[in-house]
Scaffold this active site. Structure first.
Site, PDB file in Angstrom:
ATOM      1  N   THR A 116     -16.051   7.687  16.814  1.00 47.30           N
ATOM      2  CA  THR A 116     -14.960   8.518  17.320  1.00 47.30           C
ATOM      3  C   THR A 116     -13.855   8.643  16.279  1.00 47.30           C
ATOM      4  O   THR A 116     -13.656   7.727  15.465  1.00 47.30           O
ATOM      5  CB  THR A 116     -14.357   7.905  18.601  1.00 47.30           C
ATOM      6  OG1 THR A 116     -13.231   8.682  19.020  1.00 47.30           O
ATOM      7  CG2 THR A 116     -13.889   6.477  18.381  1.00 47.30           C
ATOM      8  N   TYR A 140     -10.689   1.312  23.002  1.00 43.87           N
ATOM      9  CA  TYR A 140     -11.862   2.162  22.801  1.00 43.87           C
ATOM     10  C   TYR A 140     -12.117   2.388  21.308  1.00 43.87           C
ATOM     11  O   TYR A 140     -13.215   2.161  20.804  1.00 43.87           O
ATOM     12  CB  TYR A 140     -11.672   3.498  23.528  1.00 43.87           C
ATOM     13  CG  TYR A 140     -12.661   4.560  23.128  1.00 43.87           C
ATOM     14  CD1 TYR A 140     -14.002   4.447  23.459  1.00 43.87           C
ATOM     15  CD2 TYR A 140     -12.247   5.688  22.410  1.00 43.87           C
ATOM     16  CE1 TYR A 140     -14.913   5.428  23.079  1.00 43.87           C
ATOM     17  CE2 TYR A 140     -13.141   6.665  22.042  1.00 43.87           C
ATOM     18  CZ  TYR A 140     -14.474   6.529  22.377  1.00 43.87           C
ATOM     19  OH  TYR A 140     -15.370   7.495  21.996  1.00 43.87           O
TER      20      TYR A 140
END
Length: 171
Positions: A116, A140
């Site tokens: 990501t 995350y």
């Protein structure tokens, strides 16, 4: 040779699966269907299994000649990662380690990892170059960066080749 797509019934995974099939690749999906949906992959064969289940992964790799893996399976909600960081670290790291170990046990040494752009954190410049410092601002992003670090270590130690994709917006 089969390409295994972990998390292949999710949003990014299912689009990738359909493109792989369109290009003629022998494709197999593994997904626990906690957020993915079987109808997104049509008639593509799948195994319903959780990457937390090491034995299920071993059986999967024993049953199929898997030459490469695309790893899209993870928890992805940034807000939830703030509220329950342990869940994100435990799940995203453990599932990845289980998958990598099953790959190595089977002799599969080619992986694409869905990371990501959250690994960059607050940008120092835009557009953000790939060489931008990584300073994730949430659990995350930190968990994804940890998996990237693990992959570098697995390549040095075991020859597991990988490429990490850092999406900014998948849609």
């Amino acid at each position: 040779m089969t390409i295994l797509v972990a998390g292949g019934a999710g949003y990014i995974g299912s689009h990738t699966v359909l493109e792989l099939v369109k290009e003629g690749f022998d494709t197999l999906v593994v997904d626990n269907f906690s957020s993915g949906r079987a109808e997104l992959i049509g008639a593509v064969p799948y195994v319903r299994a959780d990457l937390l289940d090491r034995e299920a992964l071993r059986r999967l790799f024993r049953a199929h000649e898997i030459g490469a893996v695309l790893h899209f399976a993870s928890l992805i909600q940034v807000g939830e990662s703030y509220a329950d960081p342990r869940k994100y670290y435990t799940h995203n790291l453990t599932t990845s380690l289980n998958l990598f170990d099953a790959m190595l046990e089977a002799g599969t040494k080619a992986l694409i990892f869905s990371s990501t752009a959250a690994v960059y954190g607050e940008p120092l410049q835009t557009p953000i170059p790939e060489s931008h410092p990584t300073r994730p601002a949430n659990p995350y992003g930190r968990a994804k960066l940890m998996v990237e670090d693990i992959l570098r270590d697995y390549e040095r130690a075991h020859g597991l080749r990988s490429t990490c994709l850092r999406y900014f917006n998948a849609a």
